[in-house]
Design a protein around this motif. Structure first.
Motif: not given
Length: 172
Positions: A28-33, A20-22, A1-7
């Motif tokens: 989706n790059g949204l883990r514990e922002p 699973d959800s975690a 999977f390609d992950i994008n977290v901010d930059d």
């Protein structure tokens, strides 16, 4: 999977685990922002970081990029199955500034036993002299104190990052 977290962009593989959800939060790059924002604000280039509870390497990838190539990450994951995924994800992203360890960090120097299907350390068994038989479906992981880990590897950490679900007191 390609992950994008901010930059920050990287790849992750979850070795056939159910999405699973975690895991979906990671994809989706949204883990514990909030944690990501804090890490990005305090980590400086060239930092030496000890990461306890590296899991699949989501935060490992983020902090490795924040420190730059001259920084060093010492990522520790206790679960043998998650360690295998972490190892694959470190290689997948060519994180040359990351060393990984399959260790259980505790205030006790001992061994812990994981079932072969274990994905976390919630159901470990402590190995002691009375319980020294190993089942075929168990994997033994060495436990070491954080002080011994630091001394053994001659590390002067700028940051110790723990994501170990309430076990911080046992580590300290």
């Amino acid at each position: 999977f390609d992950i994008n977290v901010d930059d920050i962009n990287f790849k992750m593989n979850f070795n056939g685990y159910d999405l699973d959800s975690a895991i979906l939060e990671r994809i989706n790059g949204l883990r514990e922002p909030e944690t990501v924002a804090i890490l990005k604000s305090i980590i400086k280039p060239n930092f030496n970081i000890i990461e306890i509870g590296a899991c699949y390497g989501y935060f490992t990838n983020i902090v490795a990029r924040c420190t730059g190539l001259k920084g060093k990450i010492y990522s520790i994951e206790s679960s043998p199955n998650n360690y295998e995924i972490l190892n694959n994800n470190v290689k997948l992203n060519n994180l040359t500034n990351v060393n990984i360890y399959n260790l259980f960090i505790s205030n006790l120097d001992e061994e812990v036993i994981f079932h072969v299907d274990a994905k976390n350390s919630y159901e470990i068994k402590r190995k002691n002299k009375l319980n020294n038989k190993k089942d075929k479906k168990e994997k033994i992981v060495k436990s070491i104190s954080i002080n011994n880990f630091i001394q053994t590897h001659n590390i002067s950490p700028d940051l110790i990052f723990m994501d170990i679900e309430g076990s911080e007191i046992e580590v300290i």
